[in-house]
Design a protein around this motif. Structure first.
Motif, PDB file in Angstrom:
ATOM      1  N   SER A  17     -22.423 -31.747 115.889  1.00  0.00           N
ATOM      2  CA  SER A  17     -21.016 -31.468 116.181  1.00  0.00           C
ATOM      3  C   SER A  17     -20.774 -31.522 117.673  1.00  0.00           C
ATOM      4  N   GLN A  20     -17.317 -31.931 113.558  1.00  0.00           N
ATOM      5  CA  GLN A  20     -18.604 -32.409 113.075  1.00  0.00           C
ATOM      6  C   GLN A  20     -18.582 -33.935 113.055  1.00  0.00           C
ATOM      7  N   LYS A  52     -23.036 -35.946 109.578  1.00  0.00           N
ATOM      8  CA  LYS A  52     -23.182 -34.979 108.469  1.00  0.00           C
ATOM      9  C   LYS A  52     -24.404 -35.309 107.611  1.00  0.00           C
TER      10      LYS A  52
END
Ligand SMILES: Nc1ncnc2c1ncn2[C@@H]1O[C@H](COP(=O)(O)OP(=O)(O)OP(=O)(O)O)[C@@H](O)[C@H]1O
Length: 215
Positions: A17, A22, A25
């Motif tokens: 992030s 973010q 992922k």
């Protein structure tokens, strides 16, 4: 696919992030010698962020958990948007400098071949600031190839290249990937890579992999 024990670098469940946003992922992948990977994705998808995270993998020890037993730490060469050349130095002086800080010998005949392929040979004694944008890009690619090590990370490496420069770059990177791994982010849809090329696509922070060309 080879086992992860043979991988140069194994990434498991990487999230990243910037501030509250973010960017990456739960990304997982392994990089092997022989890999030639095109990383695609929309503007802002996180391609540069992923390349820089791999470059700095030592700062993400929880995600980059395993490397080949015969290799303590892969040597990585990075070519980003900033070309990283000293513009007041000649091309030859730049190559001498970058090879010396990488603790590598100056491979005279390889350099002659590379510079002739990119039509830079007759300009090798000129300062970089006298080069066109495409000539600077070719010079930076030569630097990355010469100091390549185990893995080369390239961010938009074909920027400003003419058709012949693009074809030379593709040939050289394909050749280089036979003994190391090459991962490059590009938007260019017309790159003449072979069917063996791996395609990665970053979408909303997750990584999709597919056979080349990506859809
Ligand atoms: N220093 C920063 N501060 C805040 N946000 C950032 C910073 N650097 C990157 N970002 C954000 O991270 C996201 C991913 O950026 P990144 O540069 O990795 O994308 P990219 O896929 O390489 O894009 P492009 O195709 O435009 O080069 C974007 O939303 C961007 O705004």
């Amino acid at each position: 696919m080879p086992s992860t024990e043979q991988a140069l670098l194994v990434c498991k469940d990487l999230s990243y992030s910037i501030g509250k946003k973010q960017i990456l992922k739960h990304i997982s992948f392994s990089l092997f010698r022989g890999d030639l990977i095109l990383l695609r994705g929309d503007n802002g998808a996180g391609k540069t962020t992923l390349l820089r995270t791999i470059l700095n993998f030592g700062h993400h020890k929880d995600s980059f958990s395993s490397v080949s037993k015969d290799l303590k730490r892969p040597q990585i060469s990075y070519l980003g948007h900033e070309l990283g050349l000293y513009t007041s130095l000649s091309l030859e002086e730049n190559l001498h400098y970058f090879l010396s800080i990488a603790n590598l010998a100056y491979p005279v005949s390889q350099i002659e071949t590379l510079l002739k392929s990119f039509r830079l040979w007759t300009r090798r004694m000129d300062p970089i600031f006298t080069f066109s944008r495409g000539m600077k890009q070719k010079s930076a690619l030569v630097r990355a190839l010469l100091t390549g090590g185990d893995l080369i990370l390239l961010d938009e490496p074909f920027t400003a290249l003419d058709r012949s420069g693009l074809e030379v770059a593709v040939t050289l990177l394909t050749e280089h990937s036979k003994s190391s791994a090459v991962l490059m982010a590009t938007h260019d849809p017309g790159i003449p890579f072979s069917q063996d090329t791996i395609a990665w696509n970053l979408k909303e922070g997750t990584l999709e992999t597919s056979a080349f060309p990506s859809t």
